[in-house]
Design an enzyme around this catalytic site. Sequence first.
Site, PDB file in Angstrom:
ATOM      1  N   ILE A  54       0.813  -1.216   0.000  1.00  0.00           N
ATOM      2  CA  ILE A  54       0.000   0.000   0.000  1.00  0.00           C
ATOM      3  C   ILE A  54       0.855   1.279   0.000  1.00  0.00           C
ATOM      4  O   ILE A  54       0.387   2.358  -0.347  1.00  0.00           O
ATOM      5  CB  ILE A  54      -0.991  -0.041   1.198  1.00  0.00           C
ATOM      6  CG1 ILE A  54      -1.985   1.103   1.180  1.00  0.00           C
ATOM      7  CG2 ILE A  54      -0.279  -0.071   2.522  1.00  0.00           C
ATOM      8  CD1 ILE A  54      -2.808   1.147  -0.031  1.00  0.00           C
ATOM      9  N   TYR A 143      -0.529   3.054  17.256  1.00  0.00           N
ATOM     10  CA  TYR A 143      -1.688   2.604  16.479  1.00  0.00           C
ATOM     11  C   TYR A 143      -2.888   3.524  16.735  1.00  0.00           C
ATOM     12  O   TYR A 143      -3.547   3.999  15.800  1.00  0.00           O
ATOM     13  CB  TYR A 143      -2.005   1.161  16.888  1.00  0.00           C
ATOM     14  CG  TYR A 143      -3.249   0.551  16.299  1.00  0.00           C
ATOM     15  CD1 TYR A 143      -3.367   0.313  14.938  1.00  0.00           C
ATOM     16  CD2 TYR A 143      -4.308   0.166  17.130  1.00  0.00           C
ATOM     17  CE1 TYR A 143      -4.509  -0.290  14.419  1.00  0.00           C
ATOM     18  CE2 TYR A 143      -5.450  -0.446  16.618  1.00  0.00           C
ATOM     19  CZ  TYR A 143      -5.542  -0.656  15.259  1.00  0.00           C
ATOM     20  OH  TYR A 143      -6.667  -1.253  14.737  1.00  0.00           O
ATOM     21  N   LYS A 147      -4.935   6.125  14.273  1.00  0.00           N
ATOM     22  CA  LYS A 147      -6.384   6.010  14.035  1.00  0.00           C
ATOM     23  C   LYS A 147      -7.087   7.353  14.305  1.00  0.00           C
ATOM     24  O   LYS A 147      -7.983   7.747  13.563  1.00  0.00           O
ATOM     25  CB  LYS A 147      -6.986   4.888  14.891  1.00  0.00           C
ATOM     26  CG  LYS A 147      -6.577   3.476  14.440  1.00  0.00           C
ATOM     27  CD  LYS A 147      -7.069   3.161  13.020  1.00  0.00           C
ATOM     28  CE  LYS A 147      -6.754   1.759  12.576  1.00  0.00           C
ATOM     29  NZ  LYS A 147      -7.084   1.500  11.169  1.00  0.00           N
ATOM     30  N   ILE A 173     -11.952  -8.307  17.350  1.00  0.00           N
ATOM     31  CA  ILE A 173     -12.804  -9.136  16.485  1.00  0.00           C
ATOM     32  C   ILE A 173     -12.440 -10.613  16.680  1.00  0.00           C
ATOM     33  O   ILE A 173     -11.269 -10.991  16.621  1.00  0.00           O
ATOM     34  CB  ILE A 173     -12.613  -8.772  14.995  1.00  0.00           C
ATOM     35  CG1 ILE A 173     -12.802  -7.261  14.767  1.00  0.00           C
ATOM     36  CG2 ILE A 173     -13.569  -9.573  14.116  1.00  0.00           C
ATOM     37  CD1 ILE A 173     -14.177  -6.723  15.034  1.00  0.00           C
TER      38      ILE A 173
HETATM   39  C1  AKB Z   1      -5.964  -4.411  18.281  1.00  0.00           C
HETATM   40  O1  AKB Z   1      -6.072  -5.081  19.323  1.00  0.00           O
HETATM   41  O2  AKB Z   1      -4.970  -3.728  18.011  1.00  0.00           O
HETATM   42  C2  AKB Z   1      -7.125  -4.401  17.310  1.00  0.00           C
HETATM   43  C3  AKB Z   1      -8.045  -3.263  17.569  1.00  0.00           C
HETATM   44  C4  AKB Z   1      -8.852  -3.220  18.791  1.00  0.00           C
HETATM   45  O3  AKB Z   1      -8.108  -2.366  16.765  1.00  0.00           O
HETATM   46  N1  AKB Z   1      -7.844  -5.633  17.381  1.00  0.00           N
END
Ligand code: AKB
Length: 315
Positions: A54, A143, A147, A173
């Site tokens: 990507i 992360y 986001k 998930i």
């Molecule tokens: C993670 O644990 O990093 C992912 C999420 C909650 O975005 N599953």
Amino acid sequence: MPSKILVIGAAGQIGTELTLKLRDLYGTDQVIATDIKERSPEALLNGPFEKLDILDKPRLYEVVKQHGIKEIYLLAALLSATAEKNPSLGWDLNMNGLSNVLDLSRDGHIQRVFWPSSIAVFGPNTPKNSTPQRTVMEPTTVYGITKVAGESWCEYYNNRYGIDIRSVRFPGIIGHKSAPGGGTTDYAVHIFHEAIKTGHYECFLSKDAELPMMYMPDAIKSILQIMDAPSESISLRTSYNISGVSFTPEILSKAIQKSMPEFTISYKPDYRDSIAKSWPSSLNDELAKKDWGWNPDFNLEAIVNDMLVNLKLAV
Ligand code: AKB
């Protein structure tokens, strides 16, 4: 005939199942699976596959033009636990991957984009229970930072260039068809595999780390629902809270023991435990319900039963 669809990160946990579902709905040849991996995963061999990094923008444009793509589902990302090991790659992949896709859309090649955000946008100063749609965020992981920034980037492109981009904040998930890859919530999948394989699981979170979770069919349903909704009903162009179930490792282990009384669990929390503890326990998803009819189908008992039945069949 629906327009052609590109799934980026199709070999991942959500990507695999989403690609299969989209191929079911729109036709195998309409959905091009792409991934940084050289070869298509077995499950996706029924349709077209392209290797795609990507971050390689010229190659992304080439694949889009070659296949006449009009809609993109961007699932490629470094998740919370993996990104902490390589923060600059986490930033680069998560932000520049998104930018490359949004630029395609700005340049008129793509009509619609789905991009997932996460509960990782929240941090330790966020209200923990029934976390509101709009509240303090202040994430502590790279992360989560990508986001939050990505949500604002999507909203900016929507405001400035009119791009039709839609997003939900995924919780952890759980699914049985594909493996999770590098998240803090991965324990909730590993636990089932270990329960069946060895009868014991050593958990990397502490027993009381309560997190929002969701069963894969609900996660796929949320993507299809938000993408099916008329554009006017999407009042939010950052990302929607969506909720499924909430539980701790201890509650999940007890639910598994109802079907497998011999199953045992022990706890050895590592750095992922403090990530988990910085995230909400449950989310308020009223806006997703109101705007596009979000409603999950699976509670904890249904998830556990379905996981055990399917994984036992696969052994
Ligand atoms: C993670 O644990 O990093 C992912 C999420 C909650 O975005 N599953």
